[in-house]
Design a protein around this motif. Structure first.
Motif, PDB file in Angstrom:
ATOM      1  N   PHE A  10      -2.489  15.397  -9.399  1.00  0.00           N
ATOM      2  CA  PHE A  10      -1.434  14.377  -9.323  1.00  0.00           C
ATOM      3  C   PHE A  10      -1.031  13.875 -10.707  1.00  0.00           C
ATOM      4  O   PHE A  10      -1.005  12.668 -10.977  1.00  0.00           O
ATOM      5  N   ILE A  11      -0.708  14.789 -11.580  1.00  0.00           N
ATOM      6  CA  ILE A  11      -0.331  14.449 -12.949  1.00  0.00           C
ATOM      7  C   ILE A  11       1.003  13.698 -12.968  1.00  0.00           C
ATOM      8  O   ILE A  11       1.168  12.736 -13.716  1.00  0.00           O
ATOM      9  N   PHE A  12       1.942  14.116 -12.126  1.00  0.00           N
ATOM     10  CA  PHE A  12       3.236  13.429 -12.096  1.00  0.00           C
ATOM     11  C   PHE A  12       3.076  11.994 -11.575  1.00  0.00           C
ATOM     12  O   PHE A  12       3.716  11.069 -12.074  1.00  0.00           O
ATOM     13  N   THR A  28       0.400  10.153 -11.962  1.00  0.00           N
ATOM     14  CA  THR A  28      -0.192   9.434 -13.091  1.00  0.00           C
ATOM     15  C   THR A  28       0.877   9.059 -14.108  1.00  0.00           C
ATOM     16  O   THR A  28       0.890   7.937 -14.637  1.00  0.00           O
ATOM     17  N   LEU A  29       1.783   9.990 -14.375  1.00  0.00           N
ATOM     18  CA  LEU A  29       2.874   9.721 -15.305  1.00  0.00           C
ATOM     19  C   LEU A  29       3.775   8.591 -14.798  1.00  0.00           C
ATOM     20  O   LEU A  29       4.157   7.693 -15.545  1.00  0.00           O
ATOM     21  N   VAL A  30       4.097   8.624 -13.530  1.00  0.00           N
ATOM     22  CA  VAL A  30       4.962   7.587 -12.945  1.00  0.00           C
ATOM     23  C   VAL A  30       4.275   6.221 -12.999  1.00  0.00           C
ATOM     24  O   VAL A  30       4.899   5.215 -13.364  1.00  0.00           O
ATOM     25  N   LEU A  31       2.989   6.178 -12.666  1.00  0.00           N
ATOM     26  CA  LEU A  31       2.268   4.903 -12.704  1.00  0.00           C
ATOM     27  C   LEU A  31       2.125   4.394 -14.142  1.00  0.00           C
ATOM     28  O   LEU A  31       2.227   3.182 -14.392  1.00  0.00           O
ATOM     29  N   SER A  32       1.912   5.299 -15.084  1.00  0.00           N
ATOM     30  CA  SER A  32       1.832   4.892 -16.493  1.00  0.00           C
ATOM     31  C   SER A  32       3.169   4.359 -16.972  1.00  0.00           C
ATOM     32  O   SER A  32       3.230   3.370 -17.713  1.00  0.00           O
ATOM     33  N   LEU A  33       4.250   5.002 -16.561  1.00  0.00           N
ATOM     34  CA  LEU A  33       5.580   4.536 -16.934  1.00  0.00           C
ATOM     35  C   LEU A  33       5.856   3.161 -16.345  1.00  0.00           C
ATOM     36  O   LEU A  33       6.373   2.270 -17.032  1.00  0.00           O
ATOM     37  N   GLN A  34       5.484   2.978 -15.099  1.00  0.00           N
ATOM     38  CA  GLN A  34       5.675   1.673 -14.453  1.00  0.00           C
ATOM     39  C   GLN A  34       4.872   0.601 -15.175  1.00  0.00           C
ATOM     40  O   GLN A  34       5.358  -0.498 -15.435  1.00  0.00           O
ATOM     41  N   ALA A  35       3.621   0.914 -15.547  1.00  0.00           N
ATOM     42  CA  ALA A  35       2.778  -0.055 -16.248  1.00  0.00           C
ATOM     43  C   ALA A  35       3.313  -0.339 -17.647  1.00  0.00           C
ATOM     44  O   ALA A  35       3.263  -1.486 -18.120  1.00  0.00           O
ATOM     45  N   SER A  36       3.856   0.688 -18.316  1.00  0.00           N
ATOM     46  CA  SER A  36       4.360   0.470 -19.669  1.00  0.00           C
ATOM     47  C   SER A  36       5.620  -0.393 -19.668  1.00  0.00           C
ATOM     48  O   SER A  36       5.903  -1.062 -20.655  1.00  0.00           O
ATOM     49  N   TYR A  37       6.369  -0.405 -18.594  1.00  0.00           N
ATOM     50  CA  TYR A  37       7.515  -1.312 -18.495  1.00  0.00           C
ATOM     51  C   TYR A  37       7.104  -2.670 -17.949  1.00  0.00           C
ATOM     52  O   TYR A  37       7.692  -3.692 -18.312  1.00  0.00           O
ATOM     53  N   ALA A  38       6.121  -2.696 -17.082  1.00  0.00           N
ATOM     54  CA  ALA A  38       5.723  -3.963 -16.472  1.00  0.00           C
ATOM     55  C   ALA A  38       5.065  -4.888 -17.482  1.00  0.00           C
ATOM     56  O   ALA A  38       5.326  -6.098 -17.488  1.00  0.00           O
ATOM     57  N   ALA A  39       4.231  -4.352 -18.344  1.00  0.00           N
ATOM     58  CA  ALA A  39       3.495  -5.197 -19.292  1.00  0.00           C
ATOM     59  C   ALA A  39       4.430  -5.976 -20.216  1.00  0.00           C
ATOM     60  O   ALA A  39       4.287  -7.207 -20.336  1.00  0.00           O
ATOM     61  N   PRO A  40       5.403  -5.346 -20.889  1.00  0.00           N
ATOM     62  CA  PRO A  40       6.289  -6.146 -21.736  1.00  0.00           C
ATOM     63  C   PRO A  40       7.148  -7.133 -20.957  1.00  0.00           C
ATOM     64  O   PRO A  40       7.431  -8.231 -21.437  1.00  0.00           O
ATOM     65  N   LEU A  41       7.552  -6.754 -19.748  1.00  0.00           N
ATOM     66  CA  LEU A  41       8.346  -7.689 -18.948  1.00  0.00           C
ATOM     67  C   LEU A  41       7.520  -8.908 -18.568  1.00  0.00           C
ATOM     68  O   LEU A  41       8.012 -10.038 -18.587  1.00  0.00           O
ATOM     69  N   ILE A  42       6.260  -8.698 -18.241  1.00  0.00           N
ATOM     70  CA  ILE A  42       5.380  -9.816 -17.904  1.00  0.00           C
ATOM     71  C   ILE A  42       5.155 -10.688 -19.130  1.00  0.00           C
ATOM     72  O   ILE A  42       5.184 -11.925 -19.054  1.00  0.00           O
ATOM     73  N   LEU A  43       4.956 -10.061 -20.292  1.00  0.00           N
ATOM     74  CA  LEU A  43       4.775 -10.836 -21.521  1.00  0.00           C
ATOM     75  C   LEU A  43       6.028 -11.640 -21.866  1.00  0.00           C
ATOM     76  O   LEU A  43       5.939 -12.791 -22.296  1.00  0.00           O
ATOM     77  N   LEU A  44       7.189 -11.038 -21.680  1.00  0.00           N
ATOM     78  CA  LEU A  44       8.437 -11.751 -21.941  1.00  0.00           C
ATOM     79  C   LEU A  44       8.570 -12.948 -21.010  1.00  0.00           C
ATOM     80  O   LEU A  44       8.953 -14.045 -21.431  1.00  0.00           O
ATOM     81  N   ALA A  45       8.244 -12.753 -19.745  1.00  0.00           N
ATOM     82  CA  ALA A  45       8.308 -13.859 -18.786  1.00  0.00           C
ATOM     83  C   ALA A  45       7.308 -14.956 -19.164  1.00  0.00           C
ATOM     84  O   ALA A  45       7.617 -16.148 -19.066  1.00  0.00           O
ATOM     85  N   GLN A  46       6.112 -14.565 -19.614  1.00  0.00           N
ATOM     86  CA  GLN A  46       5.125 -15.561 -20.035  1.00  0.00           C
ATOM     87  C   GLN A  46       5.604 -16.320 -21.267  1.00  0.00           C
ATOM     88  O   GLN A  46       5.412 -17.531 -21.367  1.00  0.00           O
ATOM     89  N   ASN A  47       6.236 -15.628 -22.211  1.00  0.00           N
ATOM     90  CA  ASN A  47       6.757 -16.303 -23.403  1.00  0.00           C
ATOM     91  C   ASN A  47       7.841 -17.302 -23.033  1.00  0.00           C
ATOM     92  O   ASN A  47       7.895 -18.407 -23.576  1.00  0.00           O
ATOM     93  N   ARG A  48       8.706 -16.920 -22.100  1.00  0.00           N
ATOM     94  CA  ARG A  48       9.746 -17.853 -21.661  1.00  0.00           C
ATOM     95  C   ARG A  48       9.116 -19.059 -20.968  1.00  0.00           C
ATOM     96  O   ARG A  48       9.546 -20.191 -21.155  1.00  0.00           O
ATOM     97  N   GLN A  49       8.068 -18.822 -20.173  1.00  0.00           N
ATOM     98  CA  GLN A  49       7.385 -19.925 -19.509  1.00  0.00           C
ATOM     99  C   GLN A  49       6.703 -20.821 -20.537  1.00  0.00           C
ATOM    100  O   GLN A  49       6.718 -22.048 -20.416  1.00  0.00           O
ATOM    101  N   ASP A  50       6.105 -20.231 -21.564  1.00  0.00           N
ATOM    102  CA  ASP A  50       5.496 -21.015 -22.640  1.00  0.00           C
ATOM    103  C   ASP A  50       6.536 -21.879 -23.340  1.00  0.00           C
ATOM    104  O   ASP A  50       6.274 -23.040 -23.671  1.00  0.00           O
ATOM    105  N   ASP A  51       7.722 -21.321 -23.566  1.00  0.00           N
ATOM    106  CA  ASP A  51       8.790 -22.098 -24.195  1.00  0.00           C
ATOM    107  C   ASP A  51       9.192 -23.280 -23.319  1.00  0.00           C
ATOM    108  O   ASP A  51       9.380 -24.397 -23.802  1.00  0.00           O
ATOM    109  N   ARG A  52       9.319 -23.021 -22.011  1.00  0.00           N
ATOM    110  CA  ARG A  52       9.659 -24.115 -21.094  1.00  0.00           C
ATOM    111  C   ARG A  52       8.548 -25.163 -21.077  1.00  0.00           C
ATOM    112  O   ARG A  52       8.820 -26.367 -21.064  1.00  0.00           O
ATOM    113  N   ASP A  53       7.293 -24.722 -21.059  1.00  0.00           N
ATOM    114  CA  ASP A  53       6.177 -25.663 -21.062  1.00  0.00           C
ATOM    115  C   ASP A  53       6.162 -26.489 -22.344  1.00  0.00           C
ATOM    116  O   ASP A  53       5.878 -27.690 -22.309  1.00  0.00           O
TER     117      ASP A  53
END
Length: 182
Positions: free
Chosen positions: A91-93, A95-120
């Motif tokens: 299931f290499i493909f 694994t690739l899809v899940l890695s791609l999803q995680a690589s996009y999810a992490a920065p989006l989550i960090l961006l959302a946390q930074n915006r929340q920190d700014d609001r706080d």
């Protein structure tokens, strides 16, 4: 020697004339000619979108859907006939899809946390300002109450006036009795 000085003067004159065509160093360039210009985007809209995605990634619904997709992927690629399979056992493909999803999810989550920190941070600053105003108001009211107490210390109270009037009545009664005795 004179030819050399003349060429230096000419180059200075050219240099001073070309400085007007050249942009000033104390001002940023507005455009970069020759470089590829990237498309512009609205950071606020992108931030809101990232927050929506981050909120969805943190829900049970996302985990359930992700589990269903992975189970369907594994079942499809193990149970169906070999000619319909698109990702064999390691299931290499997947694994690739899940890695791609995680690589996009992490920065989006960090961006959302930074915006929340700014609001706080803004909320904490507003709370601090509100607290400072409340403290100033309390100190003002405390000074006013102290001034009223000092002022009341100099004002005659009802009991004091009553006792003074009773003393005057006794004195008048005493004077009337002494004038009647004469």
């Amino acid at each position: 020697m004179r030819a050399r000085e003349g060429s230096q003067r000419a180059s200075r004159a050219e240099g001073s004339g070309s400085s007007s065509a050249r942009s000033r160093l104390d001002q940023p360039r507005t455009g970069r000619p020759g470089l590829i210009t990237l498309p512009s985007y609205d950071p606020e809209a992108f931030g809101k979108l990232s927050e929506r995605i981050a909120r969805f990634l943190g829900t049970g619904r996302f985990i359930v859907w992700m589990t269903v997709v992975i189970i369907a992927w594994v079942v499809w690629n193990t149970m169906l006939p070999p000619q319909t399979r698109f990702d064999e056992y390691p299931f290499i493909f997947l694994t690739l899809v899940l890695s791609l999803q995680a690589s996009y999810a992490a920065p989006l989550i960090l961006l959302a946390q930074n915006r929340q920190d700014d609001r706080d941070r803004v909320n904490m600053e507003q709370d601090r300002a509100r607290s400072d105003r409340n403290i100033a108001d309390t100190e003002y009211l405390t000074r006013e109450v102290a001034a009223l107490r000092q002022g009341l210390g100099e004002v005659a109270t009802r009991d004091f006036i009553r006792s003074e009037l009773q003393a005057l009545l006794k004195e008048l009664d005493g004077q009337r009795e002494s004038s009647e005795a004469l």
